[in-house]
Design a protein around this motif. Structure first.
Motif, short mmCIF file in Angstrom:
data_model
loop_
_atom_site.label_atom_id
_atom_site.label_comp_id
_atom_site.label_asym_id
_atom_site.label_seq_id
_atom_site.Cartn_x
_atom_site.Cartn_y
_atom_site.Cartn_z
N PRO A 74 0.85 -1.19 0.00
CA PRO A 74 0.00 0.00 0.00
C PRO A 74 0.89 1.24 0.00
CG PRO A 74 -0.88 -1.64 1.48
CD PRO A 74 0.46 -2.17 1.03
N HIS A 75 0.51 2.22 -0.82
CA HIS A 75 1.52 3.18 -1.25
C HIS A 75 1.53 4.49 -0.49
CE1 HIS A 75 4.54 4.47 -4.04
NE2 HIS A 75 3.83 5.48 -4.48
N GLN A 76 0.37 5.03 -0.16
CA GLN A 76 0.45 6.37 0.40
C GLN A 76 -0.79 6.75 1.19
OE1 GLN A 76 -0.17 9.57 -2.53
NE2 GLN A 76 -0.12 7.99 -4.12
N ARG A 77 -0.55 7.46 2.28
CA ARG A 77 -1.54 8.28 2.97
C ARG A 77 -2.84 7.57 3.32
NH1 ARG A 77 1.17 11.69 -0.57
NH2 ARG A 77 2.14 13.46 0.47
N TRP A 78 -2.69 6.46 4.07
CA TRP A 78 -3.83 5.91 4.80
C TRP A 78 -4.88 5.27 3.90
CZ3 TRP A 78 -3.45 4.84 9.65
CH2 TRP A 78 -4.57 4.47 10.38
N ALA A 79 -4.62 4.03 3.52
CA ALA A 79 -5.66 3.16 2.99
C ALA A 79 -6.01 2.16 4.10
CB ALA A 79 -5.17 2.43 1.75
N THR A 80 -7.20 1.59 4.04
CA THR A 80 -7.65 0.67 5.08
C THR A 80 -8.38 -0.52 4.46
OG1 THR A 80 -9.78 1.79 5.39
CG2 THR A 80 -7.93 2.57 6.72
N GLY A 81 -8.33 -1.66 5.18
CA GLY A 81 -9.16 -2.80 4.81
C GLY A 81 -8.73 -3.52 3.55
N LEU A 82 -7.45 -3.93 3.48
CA LEU A 82 -6.94 -4.71 2.34
C LEU A 82 -6.64 -6.13 2.81
CD1 LEU A 82 -5.77 -4.93 -0.59
CD2 LEU A 82 -3.56 -4.26 0.41
N LEU A 83 -7.12 -7.12 2.06
CA LEU A 83 -6.81 -8.53 2.32
C LEU A 83 -5.96 -9.06 1.18
CD1 LEU A 83 -7.16 -11.33 3.69
CD2 LEU A 83 -9.31 -11.56 2.42
N VAL A 84 -4.78 -9.57 1.51
CA VAL A 84 -3.91 -10.26 0.56
C VAL A 84 -3.96 -11.73 0.94
CG1 VAL A 84 -1.61 -10.40 -0.45
CG2 VAL A 84 -2.47 -8.20 0.38
N ASP A 85 -4.64 -12.54 0.14
CA ASP A 85 -5.09 -13.86 0.54
C ASP A 85 -4.49 -14.93 -0.37
OD1 ASP A 85 -6.64 -16.20 1.01
OD2 ASP A 85 -8.45 -15.05 1.43
N VAL A 123 -4.69 -7.30 6.12
CA VAL A 123 -4.48 -8.70 6.48
C VAL A 123 -3.73 -9.40 5.35
CG1 VAL A 123 -5.55 -10.89 7.12
CG2 VAL A 123 -6.65 -8.73 7.77
N ALA A 124 -2.60 -10.01 5.68
CA ALA A 124 -1.95 -10.97 4.78
C ALA A 124 -2.29 -12.35 5.30
CB ALA A 124 -0.44 -10.74 4.75
N TRP A 125 -2.98 -13.15 4.50
CA TRP A 125 -3.49 -14.44 4.96
C TRP A 125 -2.87 -15.56 4.15
CZ3 TRP A 125 -6.98 -15.62 8.90
CH2 TRP A 125 -7.44 -16.95 8.93
N LYS A 126 -2.07 -16.38 4.80
CA LYS A 126 -1.54 -17.61 4.24
C LYS A 126 -0.79 -17.35 2.93
CE LYS A 126 -3.11 -22.35 4.94
NZ LYS A 126 -4.27 -23.23 5.12
N CYS A 127 0.05 -16.31 2.95
CA CYS A 127 0.83 -15.94 1.76
C CYS A 127 2.23 -16.53 1.83
CB CYS A 127 0.90 -14.42 1.64
SG CYS A 127 -0.68 -13.63 1.27
N ILE A 128 2.91 -16.50 0.70
CA ILE A 128 4.33 -16.85 0.61
C ILE A 128 5.04 -15.65 0.02
CG2 ILE A 128 6.04 -18.38 -0.43
CD1 ILE A 128 3.85 -20.50 -0.70
N ALA A 129 6.04 -15.14 0.71
CA ALA A 129 6.79 -14.00 0.22
C ALA A 129 8.22 -14.09 0.72
CB ALA A 129 6.16 -12.68 0.66
N ILE A 187 -8.02 -22.51 8.07
CA ILE A 187 -8.86 -21.98 6.99
C ILE A 187 -7.96 -21.67 5.79
CG2 ILE A 187 -10.40 -20.11 6.31
CD1 ILE A 187 -11.13 -19.82 9.29
N GLN A 188 -8.24 -22.30 4.66
CA GLN A 188 -7.37 -22.10 3.51
C GLN A 188 -7.42 -20.65 3.01
OE1 GLN A 188 -5.15 -24.23 2.09
NE2 GLN A 188 -4.53 -22.52 0.78
N SER A 189 -8.60 -20.19 2.65
CA SER A 189 -8.77 -18.82 2.19
C SER A 189 -9.76 -18.11 3.09
CB SER A 189 -9.28 -18.79 0.74
OG SER A 189 -9.81 -17.52 0.41
N LEU A 190 -9.34 -16.97 3.64
CA LEU A 190 -10.25 -16.20 4.48
C LEU A 190 -11.40 -15.65 3.64
CD1 LEU A 190 -11.02 -14.86 7.15
CD2 LEU A 190 -9.50 -12.96 6.54
N TYR A 191 -11.10 -15.12 2.46
CA TYR A 191 -12.15 -14.56 1.60
C TYR A 191 -13.19 -15.61 1.25
CZ TYR A 191 -14.42 -12.57 -2.54
OH TYR A 191 -15.35 -12.12 -3.44
N LEU A 192 -12.74 -16.79 0.82
CA LEU A 192 -13.70 -17.82 0.43
C LEU A 192 -14.49 -18.33 1.64
CD1 LEU A 192 -11.74 -19.94 -2.21
CD2 LEU A 192 -13.33 -18.04 -2.58
N ALA A 193 -13.85 -18.41 2.80
CA ALA A 193 -14.57 -18.84 4.00
C ALA A 193 -15.66 -17.84 4.35
CB ALA A 193 -13.60 -19.01 5.16
N GLN A 194 -15.33 -16.56 4.29
CA GLN A 194 -16.33 -15.54 4.60
C GLN A 194 -17.43 -15.51 3.54
OE1 GLN A 194 -13.62 -12.19 4.94
NE2 GLN A 194 -13.73 -12.26 7.19
#
Length: 678
Positions: free
Chosen positions: A405-416, A445-451, A500-507
């Protein structure tokens, strides 16, 4: 087997996923009834329901629209006008169930020297496939974006018409002392005038008190104060009223930020009933190949971008973009990008990086996408952008590239369930980077990522999470500061899978059922749906000096004030590539030459090694290190010649700048190395 036993077994199956070694996240897990339960912070914040991201609010299949007009490539000349004429013809047709029709481009190559623009709702532009045997839009001519969705190619502010005039109707204010992240309801001073189904805008003000609390009022670049988020700017979230009880309003999508009254006065949080925006909707781009010629350049000089989506409830699927820069922009809401692939042959040059996927709206879903290229932002967010936004099951490759996330306050990002084999996932304080980007992400949220690595930091009063992720944890100070080191944010089950494999898919499954998953192309929430999880992290082979050790400047981003000629044959990157046969050079008329290396983080150095390519030419130079927003001199001299080594006291460097102020002939530098020598 009774119903209670069956429910318990289902919950147990949900909890173990595909691995007997998986453990529950402390923040999100299934209970014994098979329902998702969430841990809250002491203030009541919890991970939000991200499942509302995507076309029509998530879990809705992308429509299939019958072809209305077919266009064939001319084989010669510019095809833009022909394609545009077909789109304009469909645009005049009446809407039927939200759509007018589809323009289909036959297989072959369409030469396009200007943008294809879709400025009316209900139109699909479709090709015959995204590979080279399908439909190719070959870009040429002056700089432009290949395909633009939306009127005037502008980002339309929430609560505004196309000319940005406010169209507020009834207004009121929050009265709660604190509304937590993830909440779906709040109390207002007076709910009279609001009704179920209304579209509302929630305006969160920027105040001096909040900026001070975020420690963003103390940023200076070379003695000049930097502005993070200017007081008076507002973070705006758009929601739909689902229920009203007295003066308590419930909305359709959870709030993607927290609202602490003590930092938001005297203005407070305004809630306004607004009219629906006059924006383009239900536009799709499908099965296309966008092709540019490979260009070794900084992205600011690259001529072509890919697709800008300035409408709501739109989609882009099965598109392959080659060599475009700042390829996709999601400037509307509820956009799905599915199986979009981006390829860069050459590494982006310079410290400034383009974005392959730029999130500038809300409820957007980037799903099963790919990007390959060095020194880029695979995904970034713009200023004051609220989620939910989701990057799902996507794969990215390229040294020096990252999701950040690049600049000045973003909110609510899921990297799944994303894999970044060569780069980073960063939710961090960028400090004075750019023009004072400061805190970039809260409630991410970074969920079950590889980096390769993660920098996860918590802005004051908020949380960022990395849950069940694999890769190195890193800590750093605010960008360009030497101290203090910012503590880790919330790492949960790091290096170990969670159930939980994917948070997005579970929700999504909990909210709309298994058909919601199937509608977007997933048969279930299992590891078999996530092919990228088998990709290993890429090895890195450093440039090494036999006496000084690893060259810490090797292949770092570099900026120069001049490059000899009209190509990149003598670009600044040639001094950092470890190749003695290449070099950086400037034009004859240059009076002073500078080369600035971006270390991309705090790096401890105590030695440098330089070498000229064409004999002794440099007669006066200095080397400075940027730390705590200041440039500190570490070396100066009158000669460099061949393999000049300089040692100095250890210092943390964010950037290192060589300034050549006097020379007998144009400077030509074949190597510039930085080391931490023992």
């Amino acid at each position: 087997m009774n119903k209670l036993t069956t429910t318990f077994l289902l919950a147990f199956i949900f909890s173990i996923g595909n691995s007997v070694y998986a453990q529950n996240s402390e923040w999100v897990k299934y209970n014994q009834k098979g329902k998702l339960t969430y841990k809250t912070t002491p203030a009541g914040d919890q991970i939000m329901d991200f499942s509302h991201a995507g076309y029509l609010g998530g879990g809705v299949a992308l429509p299939t629209i019958t072809t209305t007009i077919t266009v064939k490539p001319s084989g010669t000349g510019d095809d833009t006008k022909t394609i545009q004429a077909a789109i304009d013809q469909v645009a005049k047709m009446p809407l039927k169930n939200g759509f007018r029709g589809a323009v289909e481009l036959s297989a072959g190559v369409f030469n396009c020297a200007s943008s294809i623009i879709i400025s009316e709702s209900g139109i699909v532009l479709r090709g015959k496939g995204s590979d080279r045997s399908g439909t190719t839009i070959k870009m040429s001519g002056d700089p432009h974006t290949a395909i633009v969705i939306g009127k005037g190619n502008t980002k339309v502010a929430l609560g505004a018409t196309e000319d940005t005039n406010q169209v507020e109707q009834t207004t009121t204010r929050f009265v709660d002392s604190y509304v937590p992240f993830g909440a779906k309801s709040f109390n207002v001073a007076n709910a009279k005038g609001f009704k179920i189904g209304d579209t509302i805008a929630i305006y969160r003000p920027t105040t001096d008190a909040w900026v001070h609390f975020m420690e963003m009022d103390n940023m200076y670049r070379e003695g000049k104060k930097q502005t993070w988020v200017g007081t008076g700017r507002e973070e705006i979230s758009k929601r739909i009223v689902k229920a009203i009880s007295g003066n308590r309003i419930t909305v359709d999508v959870p709030l993607a930020d927290s609202y602490d009254a003590k930092f938001l006065m005297p203005m407070g949080v305004k809630v306004a009933k607004i009219k629906a925006l006059n924006r383009v909707t239900h536009v799709g781009i499908e099965d296309l190949h966008i092709q540019c010629e490979p260009l070794e350049s900084s992205y600011g000089n690259a001529p072509y971008a890919g697709i800008r989506v300035g409408g709501d409830d739109c989609w882009v699927k099965n598109v392959f973009a080659e060599e475009t820069m700042n390829t996709t922009v999601l400037a509307g809401d509820r956009i799905t990008m599915q199986r979009v692939k981006i390829k860069h042959t050459y590494t982006n040059l310079g410290a400034s990086k383009p974005a392959d996927f730029s999130l500038e709206g809300s409820q957007n879903l980037i799903d099963r996408c790919e990007a390959t290229g060095g020194n880029t932002y695979f995904v970034w967010t713009s200023s004051l952008i609220t989620g939910p936004n989701v990057v799902l099951n996507s794969t990215f490759r390229g040294i020096g590239s990252r999701i950040q996330p690049h600049q000045r306050w973003a909110t609510g990002l899921l990297v799944d369930n994303c894999t970044i084999a060569d780069g980073n996932i960063d939710f961090m304080n960028r400090g004075i980077a750019g023009s004072g980007h400061g805190w970039t992400m809260a409630w991410g949220v970074a969920w079950k990522c590889i980096a390769k690595s993660y920098i996860i930091q918590n802005p004051p009063g908020t949380v960022n999470w990395a849950i069940g992720c694999i890769g190195q944890r890193e800590q750093t100070a605010r960008l360009f500061d030497g101290s203090p080191i910012i503590p880790d944010g919330n790492f949960d089950s790091h290096g170990k899978p969670v159930a939980i494999q994917s948070l997005y898919l579970a929700q999504l499954q909990e909210r709309v059922g298994i058909n919601g998953l199937k509608n977007i192309g997933y048969q279930g929430n299992t590891k078999s749906e996530f092919k990228n999880k088998t990709i290993a992290l890429s090895p890195f082979t450093p440039d090494r000096d036999s006496k000084l050790g690893i060259n810490l400047a090797f292949e770092r981003p570099v900026n120069t004030n001049n490059v000899r000629g009209t190509t990149r044959e003598f670009g600044g990157e040639r001094a950092l590539d470890g190749n003695d046969k290449t070099y950086w050079a400037v034009n004859d008329e240059v009076k002073q030459a500078t080369l600035e290396v971006d270390m991309e983080g705090p790096v401890l150095i105590n030695a440098l090694k330089m070498s000229e390519a064409l004999g002794q030419r440099i007669e006066e130079y200095k080397v400075e290190v940027q730390l705590d927003s200041k440039w500190i001199l570490v070396d100066k001299g009158t000669t460099i010649g061949t393999d000049k080594t300089v040692k100095f006291p250890s210092i943390v460097a964010w950037k290192v700048k060589l300034t050549i102020s006097k020379f007998s002939n144009y400077p030509a530098l074949k190597s510039f190395g930085l080391y931490l020598s023992k």
